[in-house]
Design a protein around this motif. Structure first.
Motif, mmCIF file in Angstrom:
data_model
loop_
_atom_site.group_PDB
_atom_site.id
_atom_site.type_symbol
_atom_site.label_atom_id
_atom_site.label_comp_id
_atom_site.label_asym_id
_atom_site.label_seq_id
_atom_site.Cartn_x
_atom_site.Cartn_y
_atom_site.Cartn_z
ATOM 1 N N LEU A 257 0.806 -1.048 -0.125
ATOM 2 C CA LEU A 257 -0.115 -0.068 0.050
ATOM 3 C C LEU A 257 0.819 1.199 0.003
ATOM 4 O O LEU A 257 0.579 2.265 -0.684
ATOM 5 C CB LEU A 257 -0.674 0.036 1.185
ATOM 6 C CG LEU A 257 -1.706 1.353 1.345
ATOM 7 C CD1 LEU A 257 -2.612 1.485 0.203
ATOM 8 C CD2 LEU A 257 -2.747 1.102 2.636
ATOM 9 N N LEU A 258 2.132 1.137 0.831
ATOM 10 C CA LEU A 258 2.904 2.486 0.699
ATOM 11 C C LEU A 258 3.303 2.619 -0.565
ATOM 12 O O LEU A 258 3.454 3.895 -0.903
ATOM 13 C CB LEU A 258 3.904 2.232 1.759
ATOM 14 C CG LEU A 258 3.499 2.096 3.284
ATOM 15 C CD1 LEU A 258 4.667 1.853 4.190
ATOM 16 C CD2 LEU A 258 2.729 3.556 3.619
ATOM 17 N N VAL A 259 3.709 1.531 -1.160
ATOM 18 C CA VAL A 259 4.375 1.996 -2.600
ATOM 19 C C VAL A 259 3.154 2.357 -3.608
ATOM 20 O O VAL A 259 3.382 3.199 -4.307
ATOM 21 C CB VAL A 259 4.911 0.359 -3.105
ATOM 22 C CG1 VAL A 259 5.298 0.400 -4.446
ATOM 23 C CG2 VAL A 259 5.990 0.269 -2.242
ATOM 24 N N HIS A 260 2.051 1.820 -3.419
ATOM 25 C CA HIS A 260 1.024 2.071 -4.267
ATOM 26 C C HIS A 260 0.762 3.667 -4.162
ATOM 27 O O HIS A 260 0.452 4.400 -5.000
ATOM 28 C CB HIS A 260 -0.123 1.189 -3.827
ATOM 29 C CG HIS A 260 -1.606 1.492 -4.597
ATOM 30 N ND1 HIS A 260 -1.623 1.046 -5.853
ATOM 31 C CD2 HIS A 260 -2.589 2.379 -4.169
ATOM 32 C CE1 HIS A 260 -2.859 1.609 -6.088
ATOM 33 N NE2 HIS A 260 -3.545 2.217 -5.299
ATOM 34 N N LEU A 261 0.763 4.067 -2.832
ATOM 35 C CA LEU A 261 0.257 5.523 -2.758
ATOM 36 C C LEU A 261 1.523 6.304 -3.164
ATOM 37 O O LEU A 261 1.090 7.633 -3.787
ATOM 38 C CB LEU A 261 0.072 5.934 -1.303
ATOM 39 C CG LEU A 261 -0.765 5.297 -0.405
ATOM 40 C CD1 LEU A 261 -0.893 5.343 0.993
ATOM 41 C CD2 LEU A 261 -2.231 5.629 -0.865
ATOM 42 N N ASP A 262 2.577 6.047 -3.081
ATOM 43 C CA ASP A 262 3.737 6.881 -3.513
ATOM 44 C C ASP A 262 3.555 6.883 -5.017
ATOM 45 O O ASP A 262 3.935 7.845 -5.641
ATOM 46 C CB ASP A 262 5.085 6.163 -3.074
ATOM 47 C CG ASP A 262 5.406 6.261 -1.624
ATOM 48 O OD1 ASP A 262 5.005 7.408 -1.381
ATOM 49 O OD2 ASP A 262 6.441 5.756 -1.151
ATOM 50 N N GLN A 263 3.402 5.888 -5.847
ATOM 51 C CA GLN A 263 3.096 5.968 -7.182
ATOM 52 C C GLN A 263 2.140 6.609 -7.793
ATOM 53 O O GLN A 263 2.334 7.285 -8.576
ATOM 54 C CB GLN A 263 3.199 4.506 -7.798
ATOM 55 C CG GLN A 263 4.406 3.532 -7.497
ATOM 56 C CD GLN A 263 4.333 2.193 -7.969
ATOM 57 O OE1 GLN A 263 3.253 1.698 -7.852
ATOM 58 N NE2 GLN A 263 5.375 1.396 -8.261
ATOM 59 N N GLU A 264 0.976 6.794 -6.971
ATOM 60 C CA GLU A 264 -0.201 7.535 -7.377
ATOM 61 C C GLU A 264 0.466 9.049 -7.517
ATOM 62 O O GLU A 264 0.119 9.567 -8.358
ATOM 63 C CB GLU A 264 -1.236 7.319 -6.501
ATOM 64 C CG GLU A 264 -2.206 6.198 -6.739
ATOM 65 C CD GLU A 264 -3.261 5.958 -6.058
ATOM 66 O OE1 GLU A 264 -4.467 5.335 -6.650
ATOM 67 O OE2 GLU A 264 -3.472 6.776 -5.170
ATOM 68 N N GLU A 265 1.015 9.166 -6.296
ATOM 69 C CA GLU A 265 1.378 10.948 -6.093
ATOM 70 C C GLU A 265 2.404 11.070 -7.024
ATOM 71 O O GLU A 265 2.596 12.455 -7.485
ATOM 72 C CB GLU A 265 1.925 11.010 -4.554
ATOM 73 C CG GLU A 265 0.691 10.899 -3.419
ATOM 74 C CD GLU A 265 1.165 11.146 -2.239
ATOM 75 O OE1 GLU A 265 0.482 11.009 -1.154
ATOM 76 O OE2 GLU A 265 2.421 11.292 -2.107
#
Length: 215
Positions: A127-135
């Motif tokens: 999830l942390l990777v996912h959030l970073d990639q979205e941003e």
């Protein structure tokens, strides 16, 4: 309350509310990781209740993206320098997150400590990777290629789903531990009546229930 995230509130920036939502997920990720690292985590009602709330608001956020953001971006591939590849990758990651979330819920229901830790650690890292990639990849592209009206449509879809689910529970959760400027920004998006309810009813009730619905 835990310490708030880095202050990223800018009244003139359309991503401010998205940053607030993402930072709330990062906060819950940190709390959940700490909880599952303790003994008998799967036995604690607070862990189960906190997880259900975390999962519920993550699903709400993803549903708003799927309904109003991803379709708008997919019709603009020529203007998006990276094309639709980042979106495809994010959708696949979200499907994996859903699978991991199901594993966590199953482990909690069965009070299975080893599976809870296994699925939980994988989920939180992903999830942390996912959030970073979205941003860093998707949201800048969205701001570059979408009209203000289409971006606002996404924001309105998010707000509509929050209201339907229950603002009285959502906003105290969202602003738990947030920087003061973020709190001011988000609360200014609410009606005067809702802001009054937040200060006098919603937030005090959230604090009172914190011990039973927290990690």
């Amino acid at each position: 309350m835990t310490a708030g995230p880095t202050d990223r509130a800018r009244p003139d920036h359309p991503l401010t509310i998205v940053y607030a939502i993402h930072d709330a997920f990062r906060r819950d990720t940190a709390r959940f990781m700490a909880a599952i690292g303790e003994q008998r985590a799967a036995q604690r009602p607070g862990v189960r209740a906190g997880w259900e709330r975390f999962k519920r608001y993550l699903a709400l956020h993803h549903a708003a993206e799927a309904a109003a953001l991803w379709p708008a971006l997919r019709i603009e591939p020529a203007r998006a320098g990276g094309g639709v590849a980042p979106l495809t990758a994010l959708v696949r990651e979200r499907e994996r997150l859903c699978s991991l979330a199901l594993g966590i819920s199953t482990a909690l229901a069965g009070r299975d400590e080893s599976h809870l830790r296994c699925y939980g650690e994988d989920f939180c890292t992903s999830l942390l990777v996912h959030l970073d990639q979205e941003e860093t990849e998707v949201f800048p592209m969205a701001l570059a290629v979408l009209s203000p009206a289409k971006w606002q449509a996404y924001m309105k879809e998010q707000s509509r789903r929050v209201r339907r689910d229950g603002s009285a529970l959502y906003y105290p959760w969202l602003l738990d531990g947030a920087p003061e400027s973020t709190r001011r920004y988000v609360l200014n998006l609410l009606s005067p009546a809702a802001r009054l309810a937040f200060h006098t009813i919603w937030s005090p009730r959230y604090r009172r229930s914190a011990l039973s619905v927290r990690y």
